[in-house]
Write a protein that holds these residues in place. Sequence first.
Motif, PDB file in Angstrom:
ATOM      1  N   GLY A  85      -8.500  11.954   8.070  1.00  0.00           N
ATOM      2  CA  GLY A  85      -9.426  11.044   7.862  1.00  0.00           C
ATOM      3  C   GLY A  85     -10.786  11.674   7.308  1.00  0.00           C
ATOM      4  N   THR A  86     -10.791  12.297   6.537  1.00  0.00           N
ATOM      5  CA  THR A  86     -12.191  13.018   6.076  1.00  0.00           C
ATOM      6  C   THR A  86     -12.442  13.016   4.435  1.00  0.00           C
ATOM      7  N   LEU A  87     -11.600  11.984   3.957  1.00  0.00           N
ATOM      8  CA  LEU A  87     -12.119  11.413   2.500  1.00  0.00           C
ATOM      9  C   LEU A  87     -13.557  11.191   2.613  1.00  0.00           C
ATOM     10  N   SER A  88     -14.278  11.648   1.503  1.00  0.00           N
ATOM     11  CA  SER A  88     -15.641  11.386   1.231  1.00  0.00           C
ATOM     12  C   SER A  88     -15.658   9.833   0.863  1.00  0.00           C
ATOM     13  N   ALA A  89     -16.764   9.249   0.916  1.00  0.00           N
ATOM     14  CA  ALA A  89     -16.965   7.907   0.785  1.00  0.00           C
ATOM     15  C   ALA A  89     -16.540   7.591  -0.835  1.00  0.00           C
ATOM     16  N   ARG A  90     -17.016   8.522  -1.580  1.00  0.00           N
ATOM     17  CA  ARG A  90     -16.688   8.342  -2.885  1.00  0.00           C
ATOM     18  C   ARG A  90     -14.953   8.473  -3.148  1.00  0.00           C
ATOM     19  N   GLU A  92     -13.137   7.515  -1.009  1.00  0.00           N
ATOM     20  CA  GLU A  92     -12.100   6.216  -0.806  1.00  0.00           C
ATOM     21  C   GLU A  92     -12.411   5.124  -1.888  1.00  0.00           C
ATOM     22  N   LEU A  93     -13.696   5.178  -2.168  1.00  0.00           N
ATOM     23  CA  LEU A  93     -14.067   4.279  -3.080  1.00  0.00           C
ATOM     24  C   LEU A  93     -13.315   4.211  -4.410  1.00  0.00           C
ATOM     25  N   GLU A  94     -12.922   5.550  -4.949  1.00  0.00           N
ATOM     26  CA  GLU A  94     -12.063   5.691  -6.020  1.00  0.00           C
ATOM     27  C   GLU A  94     -10.584   5.059  -5.783  1.00  0.00           C
ATOM     28  N   TYR A  99      -9.156   2.992   3.628  1.00  0.00           N
ATOM     29  CA  TYR A  99      -8.633   4.163   4.306  1.00  0.00           C
ATOM     30  C   TYR A  99      -8.296   3.730   5.789  1.00  0.00           C
ATOM     31  N   SER A 100      -7.076   4.104   6.422  1.00  0.00           N
ATOM     32  CA  SER A 100      -6.687   4.143   7.765  1.00  0.00           C
ATOM     33  C   SER A 100      -5.610   4.899   8.199  1.00  0.00           C
ATOM     34  N   PRO A 101      -5.538   5.474   9.391  1.00  0.00           N
ATOM     35  CA  PRO A 101      -4.243   6.175   9.502  1.00  0.00           C
ATOM     36  C   PRO A 101      -2.938   5.365   9.315  1.00  0.00           C
ATOM     37  N   GLU A 102      -3.195   4.132   9.427  1.00  0.00           N
ATOM     38  CA  GLU A 102      -2.049   3.237   9.337  1.00  0.00           C
ATOM     39  C   GLU A 102      -1.396   3.194   7.697  1.00  0.00           C
ATOM     40  N   LEU A 103      -2.527   3.268   7.006  1.00  0.00           N
ATOM     41  CA  LEU A 103      -2.401   3.236   5.642  1.00  0.00           C
ATOM     42  C   LEU A 103      -1.830   4.419   5.197  1.00  0.00           C
ATOM     43  N   VAL A 104      -2.219   5.918   5.611  1.00  0.00           N
ATOM     44  CA  VAL A 104      -1.323   7.016   5.423  1.00  0.00           C
ATOM     45  C   VAL A 104       0.078   6.717   5.769  1.00  0.00           C
ATOM     46  N   ARG A 105       0.171   6.298   7.012  1.00  0.00           N
ATOM     47  CA  ARG A 105       1.721   6.107   7.348  1.00  0.00           C
ATOM     48  C   ARG A 105       2.388   5.371   6.332  1.00  0.00           C
ATOM     49  N   ALA A 106       1.766   4.466   5.939  1.00  0.00           N
ATOM     50  CA  ALA A 106       2.542   3.407   4.737  1.00  0.00           C
ATOM     51  C   ALA A 106       3.004   4.022   3.535  1.00  0.00           C
ATOM     52  N   PHE A 107       2.005   4.910   2.971  1.00  0.00           N
ATOM     53  CA  PHE A 107       2.165   5.779   1.935  1.00  0.00           C
ATOM     54  C   PHE A 107       3.278   6.786   2.158  1.00  0.00           C
ATOM     55  N   HIS A 141      -6.353  13.864  -5.682  1.00  0.00           N
ATOM     56  CA  HIS A 141      -6.991  12.609  -5.153  1.00  0.00           C
ATOM     57  C   HIS A 141      -6.293  11.117  -5.560  1.00  0.00           C
ATOM     58  N   GLY A 142      -6.945  10.222  -4.819  1.00  0.00           N
ATOM     59  CA  GLY A 142      -5.978   8.751  -4.998  1.00  0.00           C
ATOM     60  C   GLY A 142      -7.064   8.157  -5.868  1.00  0.00           C
ATOM     61  N   GLU A 143      -6.177   7.101  -6.618  1.00  0.00           N
ATOM     62  CA  GLU A 143      -7.098   6.118  -7.370  1.00  0.00           C
ATOM     63  C   GLU A 143      -6.283   4.909  -7.608  1.00  0.00           C
TER      64      GLU A 143
END
Length: 344
Positions: A85-90, A92-94, A99-107, A141-143
């Motif tokens: 959970g240490t993505l930068s604000a930028r 996460e914006l991109e 972001y959430s831990p639940e979102l990580v599980r879904a991916f 990175h994610g987009e």
Amino acid sequence: MRVSWKVLTASPRSTMLPFKLVYSDDYYLPIGSHVFPAEKYRLVHKRLLETGAADLGDFVTPEPASDKDVLLVTTQQYGNKIKTGTLSAREELEMEIPYSPELVRAFWLAAGGSILAADFALKDRVAFSVGGGFHHAFPDHGEGFCMIHDVAVAIRRMQSDDKITRAMALDCDVHQGNGTAAIFAGMRIPARPLPSASAVTLNPSTPTKVRNVQAGEVFTISLHQENNYPAWKPPSSIDVDLPDGIGDDDYLAWLDNALSSGLRQFDPDLICYIAGADPYCDDQLGGLSLTIEGLKRRDELVFRVARARDIPVMVTLAGGYAQRLEDTVTIHCNTVIAAKEVFS
Ligand SMILES: [Zn+2]
């Protein structure tokens, strides 16, 4: 290594389909109110059952991908950031989703689902993940609503298991498959011109670019609206940059051209079909003009070509942002129905 999965229930279930639909209620992306309709996976599942297009026994539930599988594509550094959970604000914006831990599980589950669908496709000629297609994710990175690239993970896992050598990613989402192109850029084969554009009515210039590319192992085709996200489009093996507002017949002609050209140059062991619903005329994030019927003809074309050449196809859903959510659900369900009609 075996790919693990479990049947939805222990009791015997009837089936309607000659292939499997990989699905979990947990494909749902916990992103709150968003233009991405995260509930669409559950609605597609429900519609397929309610209309009798599929039966419970057609569905199998995936396990999340292992970190090791995800790291076949994703860099260690980016993977660590996601996990901690240490993505930068930028960053996460991109990604354009919160972001959430639940979102990580879904991916991770989506990646596991695509691995499982690829594995079933190799056995049954075709298989779906009723989710996935996160083609804007890069290794680092994610987009564009995509955290990690489930389809690329599935391809790399099938390769590392020695189940396939060569794969083709066929991307029919309205947005260019930038993550796919970037991940699989590499080796080169001689470029050849596409067949004459005379079969279609487009003018004045051909929108098709054939990169002097890559391939070797993974050949990438993307048909997309040129004037749309992503602004920077890393070259696929074949990019078809479509003009705004293109309709069914022209789209299908370009798809036929691109697929034929790709399969003349490259002989895949697996096609990964990214069946976005967003080339639809009433899509909020797309600017093409395909009808629901035209999109089903698109799916039929892909399946007919794959079947004729005896190439297994794994399908993921990717984008879909119709004004009316039920249209997106219909388009995704039609992809399953098209496969049923072609492969039955
Ligand atoms: Zn899209």
